[in-house]
Each structure stands twice: as C-alpha cells, then as structure tokens.
Design a protein around this motif. Structure first.
Motif, short mmCIF file in Angstrom:
data_model
loop_
_atom_site.label_atom_id
_atom_site.label_comp_id
_atom_site.label_asym_id
_atom_site.label_seq_id
_atom_site.Cartn_x
_atom_site.Cartn_y
_atom_site.Cartn_z
N LEU A 194 0.81 -1.22 0.00
CA LEU A 194 0.00 0.00 0.00
C LEU A 194 0.85 1.27 0.00
N THR A 195 2.17 1.12 -0.15
CA THR A 195 3.05 2.28 -0.17
C THR A 195 3.23 2.78 -1.60
N ASP A 196 3.96 3.88 -1.74
CA ASP A 196 4.18 4.46 -3.06
C ASP A 196 5.51 4.04 -3.67
N LYS A 197 6.13 3.01 -3.09
CA LYS A 197 7.39 2.49 -3.63
C LYS A 197 7.29 0.97 -3.76
N ALA A 198 7.99 0.43 -4.75
CA ALA A 198 7.99 -1.01 -4.96
C ALA A 198 8.61 -1.73 -3.76
N ARG A 199 8.05 -2.87 -3.43
CA ARG A 199 8.65 -3.76 -2.43
C ARG A 199 9.62 -4.67 -3.16
N VAL A 200 10.92 -4.50 -2.88
CA VAL A 200 11.96 -5.17 -3.67
C VAL A 200 12.70 -6.18 -2.81
N ALA A 201 12.69 -7.42 -3.25
CA ALA A 201 13.41 -8.48 -2.55
C ALA A 201 13.97 -9.45 -3.57
N TYR A 202 14.84 -10.33 -3.10
CA TYR A 202 15.39 -11.38 -3.96
C TYR A 202 15.43 -12.66 -3.16
N ALA A 203 14.98 -13.75 -3.80
CA ALA A 203 14.89 -15.05 -3.12
C ALA A 203 15.85 -16.04 -3.76
N ILE A 204 16.53 -16.80 -2.93
CA ILE A 204 17.45 -17.82 -3.43
C ILE A 204 17.12 -19.13 -2.73
N GLN A 205 16.66 -20.10 -3.50
CA GLN A 205 16.29 -21.41 -2.96
C GLN A 205 17.43 -22.40 -3.15
N TYR A 206 17.62 -23.21 -2.11
CA TYR A 206 18.63 -24.27 -2.13
C TYR A 206 17.96 -25.59 -1.78
N ALA A 207 18.59 -26.67 -2.21
CA ALA A 207 18.23 -28.01 -1.76
C ALA A 207 19.47 -28.66 -1.16
N ARG A 208 19.27 -29.54 -0.20
CA ARG A 208 20.41 -30.31 0.29
C ARG A 208 20.87 -31.25 -0.82
N HIS A 209 22.16 -31.53 -0.85
CA HIS A 209 22.75 -32.22 -1.99
C HIS A 209 22.15 -33.60 -2.25
N ASP A 210 21.58 -34.25 -1.23
CA ASP A 210 21.07 -35.60 -1.39
C ASP A 210 19.57 -35.64 -1.68
N VAL A 211 18.97 -34.49 -1.92
CA VAL A 211 17.52 -34.40 -2.12
C VAL A 211 17.14 -34.79 -3.55
N ARG A 212 16.02 -35.48 -3.67
CA ARG A 212 15.40 -35.73 -4.96
C ARG A 212 14.20 -34.78 -5.11
N TYR A 213 13.85 -34.46 -6.35
CA TYR A 213 12.71 -33.60 -6.59
C TYR A 213 11.88 -34.13 -7.75
N THR A 214 10.59 -33.80 -7.74
CA THR A 214 9.69 -34.19 -8.82
C THR A 214 8.87 -32.98 -9.24
N ARG A 215 8.66 -32.84 -10.55
CA ARG A 215 7.82 -31.77 -11.07
C ARG A 215 6.60 -32.35 -11.80
N ASP A 216 6.38 -33.66 -11.68
CA ASP A 216 5.23 -34.30 -12.34
C ASP A 216 4.46 -35.19 -11.38
N LEU A 217 4.30 -34.67 -10.14
CA LEU A 217 3.50 -35.35 -9.12
C LEU A 217 4.02 -36.75 -8.79
N GLY A 218 5.34 -36.90 -8.83
CA GLY A 218 5.95 -38.14 -8.38
C GLY A 218 6.11 -39.21 -9.43
#
Length: 248
Positions: A194-218
């Motif tokens: 609700l302010t007159d200036k942009a809310r500016v942030a930057y996000a950096i996501q990490y995974a632990r090295h042994d993690v597996r991930y799925t983008r097609d529901l497993g």
C-alpha cells in the motif's frame, strides 16, 4: 564476478534453534548498505526491462554476468548459511526476483514452496530484503510450526499451491540487508503493498545435496547432486523482454 556481498559469520545457537523450532529465522544485516543499494538497483533495472506492471510478485530468474545479482546468487557465504541450517551441503536450486508493485501490488496467497516442486528432503529459501519491509508494504508473514505438517495437499477448486488461510500468521518486518531463511515446508504469504514504492526483494532457494525432486506429481524423480536443479541458474547475456500481445 563481484566479491561476496554477504558478510561472513557463524550462525548462533539461538538462530539454529529458531529455524528448527519455528521453521524460519530472521538474520539481521547480512548485506551492507552499499551492497543493498547496488543489488536493488540491479533488480529494478531488470524490472524496468521486463515491465513490472501491477503485480503481487514479479519473478524472473534471469540476471547478467558480473552483476550485483550474480554476486548474491552465487554467494559462498549465503550457501554456507543454507548448508548449516539444512545440516548438509546446500546446492543452488532456484534464484528469482520478488518485487511487489507500489500503490496496491496484490497479496500473495499462503503456500509452501514444496507445493510447487516437491522435494523428498530439506530445502530452504533465503529471502533478501532490499528495501524496508513493513506490513504496509506487504512484508512476508510466516506460519510458525507449519513445517512439521509435511507437504500439504492442494485445496479442491484452487490451483496447486493456494487455498491456505492460516488462522495464525506472524508478520516478519525487515530492514534492507536482512535475510529471512525458511524451510520449504513453512507456510508463508504476504499482503498488499500500500506504499508508493515497490517492495523489492530477492529469493534464493537451495536443496540439500542428497535431495530428490519431482515436477510431475511423483511420476519421475531427479536428484540435485546428479541431475542438477532443472532450472537455469547461471547468468544470461541479455535479459529476455516478454513478447507483447494485443490487448495487454
């Protein structure tokens, strides 16, 4: 590439315990005012190229080589913090801008990051404030203890990551240069700017090295260590300008 913009320091026992207990921890003053200004200007230069518009969260993972954003994304000190909190080697998964428009940039629904791409182990988001974050400007709000619930299922009739309306939500005001680290399982969202200036942030996501991930529901799983993140995490030669369409 620029020198590491993140200050080198060990996490305190209280900070480690906060992350374990509540699912998030606020780390004060990791970037100097000079580094904040350079990174904020770099992010907004990208926004000016791609067009910010009126948005609840303008995201892009693109950044230029030898830029302040590249120095932040590839910060060894930030990676070390992620490794310490996940109790194992952190691997870069996904960096992106998190800019909310001035003058009414909308609320962003409550969700878990693990409702997007599912990890089978620890993941973390290190979210960097580049301007003051207040409730009026749409600062992040966390749901403490929600990481104990595991990955939540989507709500019927909504998209895959929305529909959560937690009764308890804790605003996290931040000063420029602060970093909030939260688990991939921690429910979070933000209000309108609700302010007159942009809310500016930057996000950096990490995974632990042994993690597996799925983008097609497993249906298929990939490993961070062997297959990489599945997203482009390196610099580009030029920022991609979205194609204009009639009526937009």
């Amino acid at each position: 590439m620029n020198d590491d913009p993140i200050s080198s320091r060990a996490l305190t026992p209280a900070e480690r315990e906060s992350y374990k207990t509540y699912g998030y921890v606020l780390l004060k003053g990791l970037l100097s005012p000079e580094q904040v200004a350079a990174t904020r200007d770099d992010v907004m230069a990208i926004m000016n190229q791609i067009g910010l518009g009126m948005t609840a969260l303008k995201q892009t993972s693109e950044y230029l080589a030898d830029s302040p954003v590249e120095a932040l994304v590839n910060s060894p000190h930030l990676q070390a913090i992620a490794s310490a909190l996940m109790e194992g080697e952190a691997r870069l998964y996904l960096p992106f801008s998190a800019v909310k428009s001035a003058g009414g940039g909308g609320a962003f629904h409550f969700h878990q990051d693990n409702q997007y791409t599912k990890f089978d182990g620890p993941g973390i988001n290190l979210w960097v404030a580049l301007v003051p974050m207040t409730q009026e400007s749409g600062c992040l709000a966390m749901v403490p203890y929600s990481h104990y619930l595991g990955t939540l299922h989507p709500v019927a009739g909504t998209n895959h990551n929305s529909g959560l309306e937690p009764a308890v939500r804790v605003p996290v005001p931040m000063e420029p240069g602060d970093v909030v680290a939260f688990s991939r399982l921690t429910v979070h969202g933000s209000g309108k700017n609700l302010t007159d200036k942009a809310r500016v942030a930057y996000a950096i996501q990490y995974a632990r090295h042994d993690v597996r991930y799925t983008r097609d529901l497993g249906q298929t799983w990939k490993t961070i260590a062997d297959d990489g993140p599945g997203w482009r995490t390196g610099p580009v030669e030029a920022i991609t300008i979205p194609e204009k369409r009639d009526g937009h």
